[in-house]
Design an enzyme around this catalytic site. Structure first.
Site, PDB file in Angstrom:
ATOM      1  CB  ALA A 176      -0.921  -0.001   1.214  1.00 33.22           C
ATOM      2  CE  LYS A 177      -1.670   5.315  -4.281  1.00 32.96           C
ATOM      3  NZ  LYS A 177      -2.806   4.398  -4.265  1.00 32.96           N
TER       4      LYS A 177
END
Length: 304
Positions: A235-236
């Site tokens: 994920a970011k």
């Protein structure tokens, strides 16, 4: 209509390396089998300003091209409503007034698969529906005639999963993903669906719905995800995992494409990777990526 594969991101933000790796795989599967490659933006309810443009720019930056114009779900609501009307006319839908909490707290029907909708609203009388309509808007559910379905997957083989009375249109009026994706794939001639293996459990529902609507079921391949060092889906929040963030650390898009192809055991140029591509030879395990190590390695290279 020429057979096609596709990549269908939601424009909720920048694509990260996991998204881009799946896009490369979808492109390789399609091109290696002589199919068109389409891009569809799934923007029914998760669109962030500028995200679509950034995503298309990132796909092009790693060498992915596509055929024809980009299609947006938000421009195709008449197709979805037509399919929903056909199911309703066939007696295959019903209104549902349940909240998420009510579903979680409701006892399961005898012998129902775990996680299946318990059928609370399936057989309400007209008087009961009228009373519930006054309390909250209705969602629309499929009246399924089975409890499970099987699909054939290129990487996973035969997969059997839950088919329940799933939502076709939410109570806010937005068409649900399972309906939209089935209608879109059929309308676009998509007969090959390559996507992350986190979506495999929903595939029997979609294949069953395609059959009810008279559509051919696509060929599926659910590919391994990219995980962070803790074993969670990338994920970011994991750091420099987008092209823009990596560029800020001196990692150009061309280098990112090479890294992604190498993670698949393929040559580090797209033409060579396409020539060497074989679904049977793809890794079956998730790719574990440490973004900090990736950027540190690039910084060491730049200093040397």
């Amino acid at each position: 209509m020429m057979p096609a594969g596709r990549f269908a991101p939601s424009p909720s933000g920048e694509l990260h390396l996991g998204n881009l790796r799946t896009a490369l795989l979808a492109w390789l599967f399609a091109r290696s089998t002589g199919r068109q490659f389409l891009v569809r933006v799934e923007d029914l309810d998760r669109a962030r300003a500028g995200a679509e443009e950034a995503q298309l720019r990132d796909l092009a930056a790693i060498g992915i091209g596509w055929d024809g114009p980009v299609v947006r779900q938000s421009e195709r609501t008449e197709l979805y409503e037509g399919a929903l009307d056909a199911l309703t006319d066939a007696g295959l839908t019903y209104e549902c007034y349940c909240t998420r909490r009510e579903i979680q707290e409701a006892p399961s029907a005898p012998h129902a698969p775990q996680g299946a909708y318990p059928g609370t609203c399936r057989d309400l009388t007209e008087a009961e529906r009228g009373r519930r309509r006054a309390e909250r808007p209705a969602a629309v559910r499929l009246r399924a005639g089975v409890t499970e379905g099987a699909v054939a997957d290129v990487l996973h083989g035969r997969y059997v999963g839950l088919v329940d009375d799933f939502v076709l249109r939410r109570n806010d009026g937005v068409v649900a993903y399972n309906l939209a994706v089935v209608v879109d794939d059929a309308a676009q001639g998509v007969d090959q669906v390559i996507r992350g293996d986190d979506l495999l459990p929903s595939t029997p529902r979609q294949a069953y719905l395609a059959g009810l609507l008279g559509y051919a079921v696509p060929e599926y391949a659910h590919v391994p995800l990219v995980l962070n060092p803790q074993g969670r889906r990338l994920a970011k929040r994991d750091g420099a995992v987008t092209l823009a963030a990596l560029a800020a650390h001196g990692v150009p898009a061309e280098r990112v494409a090479e890294i992604l192809l190498a993670s698949l055991g393929l040559p580090r140029s797209l033409p060579a990777a396409l020539e060497a591509f074989s679904a049977a030879a793809l890794p079956r395990d998730p790719w574990v990526l440490d973004p900090a190590e990736l950027t540190a390695r690039q910084e060491r290279t730049l200093r040397s």
